[in-house]
Design an enzyme around this catalytic site. Sequence first.
Site, short mmCIF file in Angstrom:
data_model
loop_
_atom_site.label_atom_id
_atom_site.label_comp_id
_atom_site.label_asym_id
_atom_site.label_seq_id
_atom_site.Cartn_x
_atom_site.Cartn_y
_atom_site.Cartn_z
N ASN A 62 0.83 -1.20 0.00
CA ASN A 62 0.00 0.00 0.00
C ASN A 62 0.86 1.25 0.00
OD1 ASN A 62 0.54 -0.81 2.77
ND2 ASN A 62 -1.04 0.60 3.48
N GLU A 64 0.20 5.16 0.73
CA GLU A 64 -0.72 6.18 1.21
C GLU A 64 -0.27 7.56 0.74
OE1 GLU A 64 -2.18 3.88 5.23
OE2 GLU A 64 -0.97 5.68 5.46
N CYS A 73 -4.09 0.55 -2.61
CA CYS A 73 -3.93 -0.69 -1.85
C CYS A 73 -2.80 -1.54 -2.42
CB CYS A 73 -5.22 -1.51 -1.90
SG CYS A 73 -6.66 -0.66 -1.21
N GLU A 75 -2.74 -4.73 -2.99
CA GLU A 75 -3.19 -5.71 -3.97
C GLU A 75 -3.22 -5.10 -5.37
OE1 GLU A 75 -4.46 -4.93 -1.00
OE2 GLU A 75 -5.92 -6.44 -0.36
N CYS A 110 -10.06 -5.17 -0.16
CA CYS A 110 -11.25 -4.32 -0.10
C CYS A 110 -12.11 -4.57 -1.35
CB CYS A 110 -10.84 -2.85 -0.01
SG CYS A 110 -10.13 -2.18 -1.54
N CYS A 113 -10.40 -3.67 -4.69
CA CYS A 113 -9.39 -4.67 -5.07
C CYS A 113 -10.05 -5.95 -5.57
CB CYS A 113 -8.48 -4.98 -3.88
SG CYS A 113 -7.34 -3.63 -3.48
#
Length: 157
Positions: A62, A64, A73, A75, A110, A113
């Site tokens: 990830n 940010e 993310c 993934e 999530c 993803c």
Amino acid sequence: MENRKLIIDYAEYDSLAELPNDARQLMERAMEAARNAYAPYSNFHVGAAVRLADNTIVIGNNQENLAYPSGLCGERVALFSASAQHPDQPVTALAVVGLHNGEYCEASPCGACRQVMIEYEQKYGREMTLLCYLAGGKIRQIRGAKSLLPFSFDTKL
């Protein structure tokens, strides 16, 4: 009206050591990726690793950003990197793990993803295996992203 049920078929391993070698290697690469995530705001590091049909492993984590939601993310970082670097190689498996306060912890993709995973499955015409790190060091193995998001968008519209 007709009532229906969804059943999700999955396996759980008690530890990393129980995984088959290729799955263990993929999870270990995801764990390595989590340590290098950029997560100064949430302090929740996510590592992901994808295995391609030719056995290439591509990692992501990830990323940010203060201008939320500009981050991404782990993934999707791994999936998009794999697609950019190896556009003709289908994804066969994806491993994901969280890291918080120096301890590996549970992580699951999530909704965004999951939809991206499904689109890659549709693009290549094959399901991927998903490995998720769970509390206590267990590993959940799920076949096909559709199991995680059964009412997803379909690219065949």
